[in-house]
Design a protein around this motif. Structure first.
Motif, PDB file in Angstrom:
ATOM      1  N   ASP A 200       7.679   1.256 -23.375  1.00  0.00           N
ATOM      2  CA  ASP A 200       8.272   0.564 -22.225  1.00  0.00           C
ATOM      3  C   ASP A 200       9.312  -0.450 -22.665  1.00  0.00           C
ATOM      4  OD1 ASP A 200       6.522   1.990 -20.729  1.00  0.00           O
ATOM      5  OD2 ASP A 200       5.023   0.388 -20.591  1.00  0.00           O
ATOM      6  N   SER A 233      16.913   9.777 -22.529  1.00  0.00           N
ATOM      7  CA  SER A 233      18.177   9.150 -22.111  1.00  0.00           C
ATOM      8  C   SER A 233      19.274  10.194 -21.989  1.00  0.00           C
ATOM      9  CB  SER A 233      18.577   8.070 -23.114  1.00  0.00           C
ATOM     10  OG  SER A 233      17.622   7.046 -23.165  1.00  0.00           O
ATOM     11  N   ARG A 236      18.709  12.364 -18.828  1.00  0.00           N
ATOM     12  CA  ARG A 236      19.052  11.657 -17.592  1.00  0.00           C
ATOM     13  C   ARG A 236      20.556  11.440 -17.488  1.00  0.00           C
ATOM     14  NH1 ARG A 236      14.496   9.694 -15.025  1.00  0.00           N
ATOM     15  NH2 ARG A 236      15.752   8.305 -13.759  1.00  0.00           N
ATOM     16  N   ARG A 289      15.402  15.615 -13.928  1.00  0.00           N
ATOM     17  CA  ARG A 289      15.121  14.225 -14.289  1.00  0.00           C
ATOM     18  C   ARG A 289      13.612  13.989 -14.451  1.00  0.00           C
ATOM     19  NH1 ARG A 289      17.273  12.152 -10.132  1.00  0.00           N
ATOM     20  NH2 ARG A 289      15.380  11.561  -9.025  1.00  0.00           N
ATOM     21  N   THR A 293      11.031  13.056 -17.837  1.00  0.00           N
ATOM     22  CA  THR A 293      10.596  11.663 -17.752  1.00  0.00           C
ATOM     23  C   THR A 293       9.117  11.548 -17.458  1.00  0.00           C
ATOM     24  OG1 THR A 293      12.780  11.048 -16.911  1.00  0.00           O
ATOM     25  CG2 THR A 293      11.025   9.436 -16.643  1.00  0.00           C
ATOM     26  N   THR A 297       7.090   8.836 -19.728  1.00  0.00           N
ATOM     27  CA  THR A 297       7.196   7.433 -19.351  1.00  0.00           C
ATOM     28  C   THR A 297       5.843   6.774 -19.175  1.00  0.00           C
ATOM     29  OG1 THR A 297       8.204   5.892 -17.801  1.00  0.00           O
ATOM     30  CG2 THR A 297       7.228   7.841 -16.860  1.00  0.00           C
ATOM     31  N   SER A 299       6.195   3.550 -17.883  1.00  0.00           N
ATOM     32  CA  SER A 299       6.709   2.406 -17.132  1.00  0.00           C
ATOM     33  C   SER A 299       5.928   2.227 -15.840  1.00  0.00           C
ATOM     34  CB  SER A 299       8.197   2.607 -16.829  1.00  0.00           C
ATOM     35  OG  SER A 299       8.380   3.766 -16.033  1.00  0.00           O
ATOM     36  N   THR A 301       6.505   0.796 -11.990  1.00  0.00           N
ATOM     37  CA  THR A 301       7.499   0.387 -11.003  1.00  0.00           C
ATOM     38  C   THR A 301       6.858  -0.513  -9.962  1.00  0.00           C
ATOM     39  OG1 THR A 301       8.794   2.407 -11.302  1.00  0.00           O
ATOM     40  CG2 THR A 301       9.064   1.237  -9.211  1.00  0.00           C
ATOM     41  N   ASP A 338       9.099   6.444 -12.513  1.00  0.00           N
ATOM     42  CA  ASP A 338      10.433   5.875 -12.641  1.00  0.00           C
ATOM     43  C   ASP A 338      10.882   5.333 -11.280  1.00  0.00           C
ATOM     44  OD1 ASP A 338      13.072   5.842 -14.373  1.00  0.00           O
ATOM     45  OD2 ASP A 338      13.628   6.616 -12.392  1.00  0.00           O
ATOM     46  N   GLN A 340      13.708   5.240  -9.712  1.00  0.00           N
ATOM     47  CA  GLN A 340      14.571   6.144  -8.956  1.00  0.00           C
ATOM     48  C   GLN A 340      13.766   7.292  -8.343  1.00  0.00           C
ATOM     49  OE1 GLN A 340      17.843   7.652 -11.241  1.00  0.00           O
ATOM     50  NE2 GLN A 340      18.591   8.984  -9.621  1.00  0.00           N
ATOM     51  N   ASP A 341      12.779   7.778  -9.080  1.00  0.00           N
ATOM     52  CA  ASP A 341      12.001   8.914  -8.587  1.00  0.00           C
ATOM     53  C   ASP A 341      11.096   8.521  -7.417  1.00  0.00           C
ATOM     54  OD1 ASP A 341      13.173  10.475 -10.497  1.00  0.00           O
ATOM     55  OD2 ASP A 341      11.535  10.261 -11.942  1.00  0.00           O
ATOM     56  N   TYR A 419       4.488  13.558 -12.203  1.00  0.00           N
ATOM     57  CA  TYR A 419       3.702  12.362 -12.538  1.00  0.00           C
ATOM     58  C   TYR A 419       2.228  12.523 -12.140  1.00  0.00           C
ATOM     59  CZ  TYR A 419       8.291  10.140 -13.012  1.00  0.00           C
ATOM     60  OH  TYR A 419       9.565   9.805 -13.391  1.00  0.00           O
TER      61      TYR A 419
END
Length: 442
Positions: A200, A233, A236, A289, A293, A297, A299, A301, A338, A340-341, A419
């Motif tokens: 992260d 990266s 994307r 994407r 990811t 990921t 991360s 959100t 993510d 954006q997702d 996810y």
């Protein structure tokens, strides 16, 4: 394959059990020898007492019963006996032997002989025998004996007293195994947590923070993390570049269609086809994407912030159409997606609800036992239960009276699948229309 934790635990238990087992055998063997030595020592002491008593009564051996005082010698078959025999073979015994005698060894020496034989009523006894010649020239065979059951009982008592000690040693061994397992697995557990955190943050792992056996693995993980970040990266960026490259041609085509429409040409089929191309491109880019990811990921959100921003946008759009959007979202919700997702998923669901609601639609987000639950509901016509699987199929439109491409729900499903999220369609209990339930891991 067994985990390191299981291997360490089983190995510790096996080594502890082996140590306790071997230790028990060794100590019990020592105890048996020690108890036997003490038992024989007590027999020799009683034998010496009998010899001393006999030395004073060689002329009247019957008086030995009065001279050698021990309640056990007076009780028939008590398990403790003495016996003396003169040179003519006449035997004089303790009252405990009643009318029986104890066998004497066939081979003797000048030293006392300790041996196992049988006593009264075929009882197993351990005996000390020695042939003694006194100063008056008389020769006597002197025997003392005691039941071997006494020896067995003494051994059992000594062993039973040590069993709790060995049980405690075994528990200490198991506890030591658990501590050893924690000490061994601890650095690996720390490495696992640090890998998630460093992914992260974008920082490198520090090999010096780990044992020297783990340091080479840490260095390899650093290289792998760098490589994975570059792959994600790059993927994307490629998706973004492709989207940007396609926007210009589609914008030009849409402007041309607008000009043709203003000049009286029939452009609705072409505009609809172009909208479907845009939607398919959006879906393909979203899947690309997510595929690069979702599995990588870690991360988190801020879902509450994303819902608040989207609600402001769709509230303005709803007001222009004379409709109302209400929201109810717990503070501090975070999801493993993510930004954006997750915002594209919620945006698609709110866009559908805005199109199909009559006057009202709503969104709610809350934490549940299984993760984070998001619900988007409206007061529209809803979708029959048997038609709901068809509604999320790519490009499917159950009703063409309202504009759209039929890809919004399909795109949301694709993104959620990346996810391990889920989208369920149902009937809204509060508004009566469609209910879209999203479940995502926190």
């Amino acid at each position: 394959m067994l985990s390191l934790r299981q291997r360490a635990l089983l190995g510790g238990l096996a080594s502890g059990a082996l140590s306790v087992g071997v230790g028990t055998l060794v100590v019990f063997s020592y105890i048996n020898t020690r108890v036997l030595d003490q038992f024989d020592g007590a027999l020799r002491d009683r034998h010496t007492q009998l010899v001393v008593g006999l030395s004073a009564t060689t002329d009247d051996p019957e008086s030995l019963r009065e001279l050698i005082f021990d309640p056990a010698y007076s009780t028939p078959y008590s398990g403790r006996y003495w016996q003396v025999t003169d040179g003519d073979g006449a035997a004089f015994t303790s009252a405990s032997l009643f009318d029986e005698t104890i066998a004497e060894p066939s081979q003797t020496s000048d030293e006392a002989t300790v041996w196992n034989t049988t006593g009264p009523d075929n009882e197993g006894v351990r005996s000390v025998y020695q042939k003694i010649t006194f100063e008056d020239g008389t020769e006597w065979g002197v025997t003392v004996a005691e039941s071997r059951q006494v020896l067995i009982n003494e051994r059992k008592d000594a062993q039973s007293n040590l069993l709790p000690v060995f049980g405690l040693v075994g528990l200490i061994g198991v506890a030591s195994s658990l501590l050893l397992m924690s000490a061994i697995v601890g650095p690996l557990r720390k490495l696992r947590a640090d890998v998630a955190h460093r992914w992260d943050e974008g920082d490198d792992l520090t090999p010096e923070d780990y044992p020297e056996e783990v340091s080479p693995l840490v260095e390899d993980l650093n290289q792998l993390l760098h490589r994975n970040r570059e792959i994600v990266s790059s993927s994307r960026r490629q998706a973004a570049d492709l989207a940007h490259a396609l926007k210009t041609p589609t914008a030009i085509l849409r402007n041309e269609l607008t000009d043709l429409s203003q000049s009286g040409a029939q452009t609705e089929p072409a505009e609809e086809a172009l909208s479907r191309i845009d939607a398919q491109l959006s879906r393909s880019l979203a899947r690309m994407r997510a595929a690069n990811t979702g599995e990588l990921t870690h991360s988190r959100t801020d879902l509450s912030n994303s819902v608040e921003r989207l609600c402001r946008l769709f509230s303005s759009m709803a007001e222009r159409e004379g409709k109302t959007l209400t929201s109810e979202c717990e503070a501090g919700l975070r999801v493993r997606m993510d930004p954006q997702d997750i915002e594209e998923v919620i945006g698609n669901l709110l866009d559908n609800a805005l199109k199909w609601c009559r006057t009202t639609f709503q969104i709610s987000a809350q934490r549940t036992e299984n993760g984070i639950e998001i619900r988007v509901e409206d007061d529209g016509p809803g979708i029959p239960e048997d038609a709901r699987p068809e509604a999320i199929r790519s490009g499917s439109r159950l009703d063409t009276s309202v504009g759209g491409t039929g890809l919004g729900l399909a795109i949301s499903v694709d993104l959620l699948n990346a996810y391990d999220g889920h989208l369920e369609l149902g009937a809204s209990e509060s508004l009566g229309g469609l209910s879209c339930r999203v479940l995502i891991g926190a």
